[in-house]
Design an enzyme around this catalytic site. Structure first.
Site, PDB file in Angstrom:
ATOM      1  N   LYS A   1      -9.667  -6.226   9.244  1.00 36.04           N
ATOM      2  CA  LYS A   1      -8.496  -5.902  10.068  1.00 36.04           C
ATOM      3  C   LYS A   1      -8.868  -6.262  11.499  1.00 36.04           C
ATOM      4  CE  LYS A   1      -7.051  -1.916   7.309  1.00 36.04           C
ATOM      5  NZ  LYS A   1      -6.911  -0.455   7.237  1.00 36.04           N
TER       6      LYS A   1
ATOM      7  N   ASP B   1      -7.270   3.246  -2.757  1.00 37.08           N
ATOM      8  CA  ASP B   1      -7.907   3.426  -1.451  1.00 37.08           C
ATOM      9  C   ASP B   1      -8.099   4.920  -1.207  1.00 37.08           C
ATOM     10  OD1 ASP B   1      -8.775   3.331   1.173  1.00 37.08           O
ATOM     11  OD2 ASP B   1      -7.048   2.198   1.930  1.00 37.08           O
TER      12      ASP B   1
ATOM     13  N   GLY C   1      -4.020  -3.920   6.612  1.00 37.41           N
ATOM     14  CA  GLY C   1      -2.970  -3.716   7.603  1.00 37.41           C
ATOM     15  C   GLY C   1      -3.024  -2.308   8.143  1.00 37.41           C
TER      16      GLY C   1
ATOM     17  N   GLU D   1     -11.301   1.009  -2.730  1.00 41.05           N
ATOM     18  CA  GLU D   1     -11.520   0.871  -1.288  1.00 41.05           C
ATOM     19  C   GLU D   1     -11.961   2.177  -0.650  1.00 41.05           C
ATOM     20  OE1 GLU D   1      -8.480  -1.418   0.689  1.00 41.05           O
ATOM     21  OE2 GLU D   1      -8.643  -0.272   2.539  1.00 41.05           O
TER      22      GLU D   1
ATOM     23  N   ASP E   1     -13.589  -0.620   4.264  1.00 43.59           N
ATOM     24  CA  ASP E   1     -12.585  -0.732   5.328  1.00 43.59           C
ATOM     25  C   ASP E   1     -13.153  -0.028   6.567  1.00 43.59           C
ATOM     26  OD1 ASP E   1     -10.392  -0.335   7.012  1.00 43.59           O
ATOM     27  OD2 ASP E   1      -9.010   0.339   5.476  1.00 43.59           O
TER      28      ASP E   1
ATOM     29  N   SER F   1       0.865  -1.169   0.000  1.00 43.01           N
ATOM     30  CA  SER F   1       0.000   0.000   0.000  1.00 43.01           C
ATOM     31  C   SER F   1       0.910   1.230   0.000  1.00 43.01           C
ATOM     32  CB  SER F   1      -0.869  -0.056   1.263  1.00 43.01           C
ATOM     33  OG  SER F   1      -1.572   1.144   1.445  1.00 43.01           O
TER      34      SER F   1
ATOM     35  N   LYS G   1      -2.881   5.133  -2.670  1.00 39.33           N
ATOM     36  CA  LYS G   1      -3.845   6.010  -2.009  1.00 39.33           C
ATOM     37  C   LYS G   1      -4.254   7.115  -2.978  1.00 39.33           C
ATOM     38  CE  LYS G   1      -3.555   4.104   2.114  1.00 39.33           C
ATOM     39  NZ  LYS G   1      -4.687   3.454   2.787  1.00 39.33           N
TER      40      LYS G   1
HETATM   41  O1  OSB Z   1      -6.673   2.291   4.841  1.00 39.37           O
HETATM   42  O2  OSB Z   1      -5.633   0.458   4.791  1.00 39.37           O
HETATM   43  C1  OSB Z   1      -5.720   1.624   5.204  1.00 39.37           C
HETATM   44  C2  OSB Z   1      -2.554   2.453   7.165  1.00 39.37           C
HETATM   45  C3  OSB Z   1      -3.061   3.223   8.184  1.00 39.37           C
HETATM   46  C4  OSB Z   1      -4.401   3.505   8.195  1.00 39.37           C
HETATM   47  C5  OSB Z   1      -5.252   3.005   7.195  1.00 39.37           C
HETATM   48  C6  OSB Z   1      -4.747   2.204   6.186  1.00 39.37           C
HETATM   49  C7  OSB Z   1      -3.373   1.966   6.158  1.00 39.37           C
HETATM   50  C8  OSB Z   1      -2.734   1.209   5.093  1.00 39.37           C
HETATM   51  C9  OSB Z   1      -1.441   0.522   5.420  1.00 39.37           C
HETATM   52  O3  OSB Z   1      -3.147   1.209   3.959  1.00 39.37           O
HETATM   53  C10 OSB Z   1      -1.410  -0.852   4.958  1.00 39.37           C
HETATM   54  C11 OSB Z   1      -0.197  -1.573   5.516  1.00 39.37           C
HETATM   55  O4  OSB Z   1      -0.124  -1.810   6.751  1.00 39.37           O
HETATM   56  O5  OSB Z   1       0.684  -1.882   4.728  1.00 39.37           O
HETATM   57 MG    MG Z   2      -8.064   1.221   3.697  1.00 39.01          MG
END
Ligand code: OSB
Ligand code: MG
Length: 378
Positions: A270, A196, A298, A221, A246, A143, A171
């Site tokens: 998660k 995302d 994550g 997402e 999410d 990500s 993102k």
């Molecule tokens: O939206 O998935 C998310 C990290 C912090 C808060 C929200 C998100 C994320 C990530 C990180 O996308 C994913 C990772 O741990 O590699």
């Molecule tokens: Mg997310």
């Protein structure tokens, strides 16, 4: 199925570590930019060994209402001392006797994770096996946060692909979406790609989001805020790309609502966001029954939360590469050994014949990175 957790050993001590680790790269989303990761680690000590959990809360209440400050408050004022008093023998025992706390899922999750770890270790199996996994590894993707410049983004994508990751998530936010996808698809026409929005979009951007359908994305997402089930359904109706939720999904009721209202085709599970592994496993089963695809997300976890994620993502229905990458992508140094590294199959694997989380926390390093600690004993 949620495994049977019973006959847990007596707890000698509960230890809390509020750690702060520098991130390898600043992580920017539509809700803000982070250069460090804060997290609360929970250690349950028994004569037979330790159980570990993590609340990957972050410094500010941006992803959910929780932050390192609120999780510390819940764990140090309520859950930590209460664990010593209750001496839970089983998960039911803990659920029945711990003080009722509304919300604060990540703080509660850290305790359930640690109890699961203890229980798996007691039975001499890895957490993945304990949860019913049929493989010892999880498919891995990355990500990538918002970058200041598009060429930097392309560079990060290129690095990820060269390293062997199976898919890339980027993102996006209003004003930084179509132009990014044009650039990425121009350079990498065939890669497995997803985006995302972290809830940064509003109803007025619906038409822009519909246009993202043209970029052959594995999923889109959480474009809209958490409570926007209806808007997500409107978008899903108009595009072929699966919508993934999410932030919207904190409880089973939320997952049921998403299914009933056709707000999504994929649920990002998660453990910290859904109050722990037991609920995550229930949600997994529900999704499989309802033919919703599951995706393991994550939260920039340290090696402890990462081990819990790898265990969950080893379950058979997690067949899309999750947001679970190797330690070095996140931190110059991780809190466990061995650190997580990518296999040549594009997976993260747990050590063979491991028990519970199957990795060893590095106590000196953890103490060294702790901004505060607390402990409770009988
Ligand atoms: O939206 O998935 C998310 C990290 C912090 C808060 C929200 C998100 C994320 C990530 C990180 O996308 C994913 C990772 O741990 O590699
Ligand atoms: Mg997310």
């Amino acid at each position: 199925m949620v495994p049977n957790v019973s006959g847990l050993p007596e707890l000698k001590r509960v230890e809390l570590f509020h750690v702060r680790l520098p991130l390898q790269h600043p992580f920017q989303t539509s809700f803000g930019r982070e250069t460090h990761r804060e997290s609360i680690l929970v250690r349950l000590r028994t004569e037979e060994g330790d159980g570990w959990g993590e609340a990957p809360v972050g410094e500010y209440p941006r992803y959910t209402h929780e932050s390192s400050e609120t999780a510390w408050y819940i764990l140090s004022e309520f859950l930590g001392p209460c664990l010593m008093q209750v001496q839970p023998d089983s998960l039911e025992d803990w659920h029945e006797h711990h003080p009722f706390i509304r919300g604060h899922s990540m703080a509660r999750s850290a305790v359930i994770m640690a109890l699961m770890d203890l229980s798996a270790k007691q039975q001499g199996v890895s957490l993945g096996t304990f949860y019913g996994a049929d493989r010892n590894e999880a498919y891995s993707g990355i990500s990538i946060g918002l970058q200041d410049r598009t060429d930097e983004l392309l560079q990060r994508v290129d690095e990820g692909l060269n390293r062997g990751y199976r898919r890339i998530k980027i993102k996006v936010e209003p004003g930084r979406d179509i132009q990014l996808l044009e650039a990425v698809r121009d350079r990498f026409p065939d890669i497995d790609l997803m985006v995302d929005g972290n809830g940064g979009y509003g109803e007025t951007e619906l038409e822009t989001l519909v246009r993202l359908d043209a970029y052959d994305l594995m999923m889109l997402e959480q474009p809209f805020p958490p409570s926007a089930f209806r808007l997500h359904a409107q978008l899903q109706e108009r595009i072929d790309t699966p919508v993934c939720l999410d932030e919207s999904i904190e409880t089973m009721d939320d997952a049921e609502r998403a299914s009933r209202e056709d707000s999504a085709r994929i649920i990002n599970i998660k453990q910290p966001r859904v109050a722990g592994p037991a609920n995550a496993l229930r949600m997994y089963e529900f999704c499989v029954e309802e033919e919703l695809q599951v995706f393991c997300g994550g939260l920039l976890e340290t090696g402890i939360g990462r081990a819990h994620n790898v265990a969950l993502a080893s379950l058979p229905a997690f067949n899309m590469p999750g947001d679970i990458s190797e330690s070095k992508r996140y931190f110059p140094e991780d809190v466990v050994e061995p650190e997580f590294t990518l296999t040549d199959r594009g997976t993260l694997a747990l050590p063979e014949a491991g028990e519970g989380i199957s990795v060893s926390p590095k106590m000196n390093f953890i103490r060294n990175k702790s901004v505060r600690t607390d402990r409770f004993s009988s």
